[in-house]
Design a protein around this motif. Structure first.
Motif, PDB file in Angstrom:
ATOM      1  N   THR A  74       0.819  -1.166   0.105  1.00  0.00           N
ATOM      2  CA  THR A  74      -0.033  -0.191  -0.040  1.00  0.00           C
ATOM      3  C   THR A  74       0.984   1.440   0.040  1.00  0.00           C
ATOM      4  N   ALA A  75       1.854   1.385   0.787  1.00  0.00           N
ATOM      5  CA  ALA A  75       2.698   2.368   0.932  1.00  0.00           C
ATOM      6  C   ALA A  75       3.519   2.757  -0.594  1.00  0.00           C
ATOM      7  N   ALA A  76       4.136   1.461  -1.085  1.00  0.00           N
ATOM      8  CA  ALA A  76       4.788   1.610  -2.184  1.00  0.00           C
ATOM      9  C   ALA A  76       3.822   2.080  -3.393  1.00  0.00           C
ATOM     10  N   PHE A  77       2.722   1.653  -3.627  1.00  0.00           N
ATOM     11  CA  PHE A  77       1.790   2.364  -4.227  1.00  0.00           C
ATOM     12  C   PHE A  77       1.365   3.872  -4.367  1.00  0.00           C
ATOM     13  N   GLU A  78       1.408   4.142  -2.899  1.00  0.00           N
ATOM     14  CA  GLU A  78       1.286   5.736  -2.724  1.00  0.00           C
ATOM     15  C   GLU A  78       2.372   6.306  -3.158  1.00  0.00           C
ATOM     16  N   GLU A  79       3.454   5.914  -2.966  1.00  0.00           N
ATOM     17  CA  GLU A  79       4.826   6.597  -3.397  1.00  0.00           C
ATOM     18  C   GLU A  79       4.985   6.536  -4.905  1.00  0.00           C
ATOM     19  N   THR A  80       4.677   5.545  -5.537  1.00  0.00           N
ATOM     20  CA  THR A  80       4.564   5.589  -6.802  1.00  0.00           C
ATOM     21  C   THR A  80       3.471   6.564  -7.472  1.00  0.00           C
ATOM     22  N   ALA A  81       2.475   6.420  -7.000  1.00  0.00           N
ATOM     23  CA  ALA A  81       1.355   7.372  -7.400  1.00  0.00           C
ATOM     24  C   ALA A  81       1.953   9.032  -7.190  1.00  0.00           C
ATOM     25  N   GLN A  82       2.565   9.453  -6.396  1.00  0.00           N
ATOM     26  CA  GLN A  82       2.884  10.622  -6.289  1.00  0.00           C
ATOM     27  C   GLN A  82       4.283  10.809  -7.356  1.00  0.00           C
ATOM     28  N   LYS A  83       5.160   9.919  -7.522  1.00  0.00           N
ATOM     29  CA  LYS A  83       6.048   9.992  -8.721  1.00  0.00           C
ATOM     30  C   LYS A  83       5.413  10.219  -9.904  1.00  0.00           C
ATOM     31  N   VAL A  84       4.247   9.276 -10.353  1.00  0.00           N
ATOM     32  CA  VAL A  84       3.676   9.391 -11.351  1.00  0.00           C
ATOM     33  C   VAL A  84       2.986  10.824 -11.829  1.00  0.00           C
ATOM     34  N   ALA A  85       2.521  11.544 -10.615  1.00  0.00           N
ATOM     35  CA  ALA A  85       1.670  12.579 -10.682  1.00  0.00           C
ATOM     36  C   ALA A  85       2.701  13.767 -11.023  1.00  0.00           C
ATOM     37  N   ALA A  86       3.921  13.885 -10.318  1.00  0.00           N
ATOM     38  CA  ALA A  86       5.000  14.582 -10.460  1.00  0.00           C
ATOM     39  C   ALA A  86       5.607  14.652 -11.820  1.00  0.00           C
TER      40      ALA A  86
END
Ligand code: FA5
Length: 347
Positions: A74-86
């Motif tokens: 779950t944490a890894a998905f969250e982190e990746t979501a932020q990277k994708v948005a950036a």
């Protein structure tokens, strides 16, 4: 290590690797993977089903591992979501070019309605002459609208101003004249003459056409004091009409009838289009009717407790729409109320 534990380790490993890849792809791919792994029908839920086949000793141990894997992923998905948005923002910024030579977008600025403008202009002129501006009630008592205006219940002239009744005694006012009675009741004549105007909305059971509306606006004027004469009325009206329509305008008083004034007059202004020669605007007469006026009826003064042998007054009531239509050459009154900006923008 049980088979289930082995599968958990593998799921964690492969998902983290897939997330690294997805970092360079898009939001949709990320969402698809999230559903496939953590969703209700995803791989982790599938693995959970295997728990029931484990021994009672193993169940809590593996159950704990499942929770750990869920938290990590779950944490890894969250982190990746932020990277994708950036990454998406970066990409947009890189591809966007700003053309500084393009003309700016015009901001539309609103303004006051032509009837408000007209009313404010008239108010300004009267304020300059020492008049006070008084507010009235749109929902008024029959008593003030009619009876105090010398129109008792059975008076035939009531027919000219039928209206919308809230109850038998409360109605939508048919003219701004009731403000006369209310203001006279309050005025202290030891402090000088009463000079007031009162603009506002009025209502009548009239059929809507190019020059009539079931609701429209009037401005009432009233002066009461010692030695107020018809000459004062004429001079005041002449002044306001010249200010509104131009110095070359003339006025004409014609005998008329209102129950609350005696004598009563209808006031005409010389046609602004033809100057008095006769044209289609003035219906070939050279004059245009603009307002009703007269000397306040002694009975109306007395009903306010004013001694009519000592005090006299004049009053007038003009239609705001009529003034604006004449001034700007508007040929249909309904334009005022339709809220069409193409109409409003012209004034
Ligand atoms: C009156 O309402 C009197 N209270 C005016 C008055 C006041 C006379 C003080 C004497 C002393 P009248 O019904 O004529 O009078 O209306 C006055 C003006 O309102 C008219 O000249 C006209 O410009 C306007 N008016 C009347 N009916 C309508 C309508 N249905 N739609 C738009 N304007 C109207």
């Amino acid at each position: 290590m049980s088979n289930l534990e082995q599968q958990l380790v593998e799921l964690r490993q492969t998902t983290l690797e897939q997330l690294k890849e997805i970092q360079h792809q898009g939001e949709k791919e990320l969402q698809d993977l999230r559903v496939a792994v953590l969703g209700k029908k995803g791989s982790l839920t599938d693995l959970l089903k295997g728990l029931k086949d484990l021994s009672n000793d193993m169940k809590p141990i593996v159950g704990k591992q499942v929770n750990e894997v869920r938290d990590v992923l779950t944490a890894a998905f969250e982190e990746t979501a932020q990277k994708v948005a950036a990454a998406k923002i970066q990409q947009q910024l890189a591809s966007e070019t700003i053309d500084v030579t393009l003309p700016g977008r015009q901001v539309k600025v609103g303004k006051r309605h032509v009837l408000t403008q007209t009313s404010e202009e008239i108010e300004d002129i009267f304020l300059g002459m020492g008049f006070q501006i008084v507010d009235g009630f749109e929902v008024e008592k029959d008593y003030y609208n009619f009876e105090r205006m010398n129109l008792p219940k059975d008076h035939p002239a009531r027919d000219m101003q039928d209206t919308f009744y809230i109850t038998e005694e409360i109605l939508m006012r048919t003219h701004t004249s009731p403000v006369q009675a209310r203001t006279m009741d309050q005025h202290d004549f030891s402090k000088g003459a009463l000079k007031m105007i009162s603009p506002g909305r009025v209502f009548r059971r009239d059929t809507d056409d190019a020059t009539h509306s079931h609701q429209f606006h009037q401005i009432e004027g009233l002066v009461v004091g010692e030695n107020v004469s018809m000459g004062d009325l004429k001079g005041t009206l002449e002044m306001i009409i010249k200010k509104m329509f131009g110095e070359e305008r003339q006025i004409r008083l014609r005998p008329s009838y209102f129950p609350f004034t005696e004598p009563s007059v209808e006031v005409d202004v010389s046609c602004f289009k033809c100057g008095g020669d006769g044209c289609n605007v003035c219906k070939k007469t050279g004059w245009i009717e603009i307002l009703g006026a007269g000397m306040v009826h002694p009975q109306v003064l007395e009903m306010s407790g004013i001694d009519s042998t000592k005090y006299s007054g004049f009053a007038f009531g003009l239609g705001q729409e009529r003034i604006a239509m004449l001034r700007y050459g508007i040929n249909d009154i309904r334009g005022f109320y339709q809220g069409d900006v193409r109409f409003s923008e012209q004034f």
